[in-house]
Design a protein around this motif. Structure first.
Motif, short mmCIF file in Angstrom:
data_model
loop_
_atom_site.label_atom_id
_atom_site.label_comp_id
_atom_site.label_asym_id
_atom_site.label_seq_id
_atom_site.Cartn_x
_atom_site.Cartn_y
_atom_site.Cartn_z
N CYS A 196 1.55 71.71 55.58
CA CYS A 196 3.08 72.02 55.96
C CYS A 196 3.82 70.85 54.67
CB CYS A 196 3.77 71.04 56.70
SG CYS A 196 3.97 69.38 57.44
N ASP A 197 3.32 70.27 53.99
CA ASP A 197 4.12 69.24 52.63
C ASP A 197 3.31 69.23 51.51
OD1 ASP A 197 1.21 67.77 53.69
OD2 ASP A 197 2.22 65.87 53.41
N THR A 198 2.01 69.66 51.93
CA THR A 198 1.26 70.70 50.59
C THR A 198 2.03 72.31 50.40
OG1 THR A 198 -0.85 69.68 51.18
CG2 THR A 198 -0.52 71.98 49.98
N LYS A 199 2.48 72.88 51.99
CA LYS A 199 3.15 74.25 51.37
C LYS A 199 4.47 74.10 50.66
CE LYS A 199 -0.18 77.37 53.93
NZ LYS A 199 0.21 78.34 54.47
N THR A 200 4.51 73.02 50.88
CA THR A 200 6.70 72.62 50.89
C THR A 200 6.12 72.34 48.96
OG1 THR A 200 7.08 71.74 53.10
CG2 THR A 200 8.07 71.72 51.60
N GLY A 201 5.36 71.72 48.85
CA GLY A 201 5.36 70.87 47.63
C GLY A 201 4.93 72.62 46.14
N LEU A 202 4.63 73.12 47.29
CA LEU A 202 3.99 74.69 46.13
C LEU A 202 4.89 75.40 46.35
CD1 LEU A 202 2.18 76.40 44.70
CD2 LEU A 202 1.46 77.50 47.23
N LEU A 203 5.31 76.20 47.40
CA LEU A 203 7.43 76.28 47.67
C LEU A 203 8.28 76.19 46.22
CD1 LEU A 203 8.70 79.09 48.44
CD2 LEU A 203 9.62 77.97 50.78
N ALA A 204 8.60 74.27 46.76
CA ALA A 204 9.63 74.76 45.72
C ALA A 204 9.32 74.26 44.73
CB ALA A 204 10.44 72.89 46.46
N SER A 205 7.49 73.80 43.85
CA SER A 205 7.27 74.38 43.05
C SER A 205 7.82 75.59 42.60
CB SER A 205 6.83 73.71 42.33
OG SER A 205 6.21 72.12 42.72
N ILE A 206 7.58 76.61 42.66
CA ILE A 206 7.56 77.75 42.06
C ILE A 206 9.17 78.22 42.11
CG2 ILE A 206 7.59 80.57 42.68
CD1 ILE A 206 4.70 79.42 43.94
N LEU A 207 9.69 77.85 43.11
CA LEU A 207 11.55 78.47 43.04
C LEU A 207 11.79 77.38 41.98
CD1 LEU A 207 11.96 78.41 46.64
CD2 LEU A 207 11.51 80.61 45.44
N GLY A 208 11.43 76.64 41.21
CA GLY A 208 12.14 75.02 41.00
C GLY A 208 12.64 75.75 39.45
N ASN A 209 11.44 76.99 39.21
CA ASN A 209 11.84 77.62 37.53
C ASN A 209 12.95 78.64 37.48
OD1 ASN A 209 9.21 76.91 35.86
ND2 ASN A 209 8.29 77.55 37.75
#
Length: 347
Positions: free
Chosen positions: A261-274
């Motif tokens: 869950c936290d791994t996937k959250t970090g991935l999603l937020a890092s992409i959307l942060g662009n």
């Protein structure tokens, strides 16, 4: 008119009904009370006299034991010419079939991984420095200025030790919490990986432009990939002697094809942060992690308020295919639990 006689049993029945109503009222008040230790979990309602539509589909909850995979999803993790590559196929919430790729050259990937986790020898070396510094500082300061000055000097050494410890952990995507608990620093991890995942974000932007996606469809596309194309699996807290905090950094998640869950959250937020217009916060609950996106909630969306603004909840964990504003039953229970939730701003 002849008056009706009231049997004594009538009064007993009436008393029982009143007691039952009082008990139900107390239980309802307890259910409506906000969770302790966190904000208030809210669900958007329809406006005016519009009736709410009943959802026929059963809400799914995230689980590390689930083997469910959404139809139309696939992944390919491979190595080609000194480069690690990943290819993902999935379906967006608007039913579009999507394919994206990500890759890193091996030297760059090894350097990237070195920025996460810590080894025991690193903390041992830091503790050894502290003991040596304490001894030398006490001896020198006591001889020159006495006991009180030596105690102040020792306190300064201890403060320097804690500063160095926190700096080491922060550099590895970790944070020191109360009780000497070391855990992942999600805001730091997200901000650090935005530029790293820019090529993938640009790929999504091109797809969105070609298919004339709205911002909602763009976010949904990234979320669909993270939820359904990347498998749910819990990382080890210690791997090859390295303390990981139980999280895979985003680029490794993509090049491994799995995460929790936290791994996937970090991935999603890092992409959307662009995309600079997207504001996000992390939502931490006991044993689980998700996020929320700043936007006005639609009908039925579950959201939280942070600094006076609404943030719609997003459940990246999967494997359930849940659009923004919908979370699993287990997550709903955690959010409304007595421990509440903690909000961590990303952008």
């Amino acid at each position: 008119m002849r008056g009706a006689r009231l049997h004594p049993l009538y009064f007993l029945a009436l008393a029982a009904c009143l007691a039952s109503a009082w008990t139900l009222g107390r239980e309802w008040e307890a259910l409506m009370a906000p969770p302790a230790g966190g904000g208030v979990l809210l669900r958007a309602q329809s406006s005016g006299d519009e009736e709410e539509e009943e959802e026929a589909a059963e809400e799914q909850e995230y689980t590390s034991r689930a083997r469910h995979t959404e139809k139309g999803t696939a992944q390919r993790i491979y190595k080609e010419g000194g480069e690690l590559k990943a290819q993902y196929h999935f379906i967006n919430f608007n039913k579009d079939r999507v394919s994206v790729n990500f890759g890193m050259k091996e030297p760059a990937y090894r350097k990237y991984l070195a920025g996460y986790g810590y080894a025991d020898f690193e903390l041992s070396g830091l503790r050894a420095w502290r003991e040596t510094a304490r001894g030398a500082t006490w001896k020198k300061t006591y001889a020159e200025s006495g006991k009180a000055a030596a105690e102040r000097a020792i306190a300064a050494v201890d403060l320097e030790y804690e500063t160095r410890l926190r700096a080491l952990l922060r550099a590895r995507g970790l944070a020191l919490r109360a009780g000497n608990l070391v855990e992942c620093d999600m805001p730091v991890i997200v901000k650090r990986n935005v530029e790293m995942l820019k090529p993938l974000a640009l790929a999504f932007s091109r797809i969105a432009a070609e298919r004339r996606w709205s911002e909602e469809n763009l976010i949904g596309g990234v979320l669909s990939m993270v939820q359904t194309a990347i498998r749910y699996k819990i990382p080890p807290t210690v791997e090859d002697g390295l303390h990981t905090g139980g999280l895979l950094p985003p680029a490794r998640t993509l090049l491994s094809g799995w995460g929790d869950c936290d791994t996937k959250t970090g991935l999603l937020a890092s992409i959307l942060g662009n995309w600079k217009g997207i504001r996000m916060v992390g939502i931490a609950v006991p044993g689980h992690y998700l996020m929320a996106i700043r936007r006005l909630p639609g009908k039925g969306d579950i959201f939280v308020r942070y600094e006076g603004l609404e943030y719609v909840l997003v459940e990246p964990a999967g494997p359930a295919w849940l659009d923004p504003g919908t979370v699993g039953q287990a997550t709903t229970a955690l959010l409304a639990g007595k421990d509440g939730y903690r909000v961590e701003p990303f952008f």
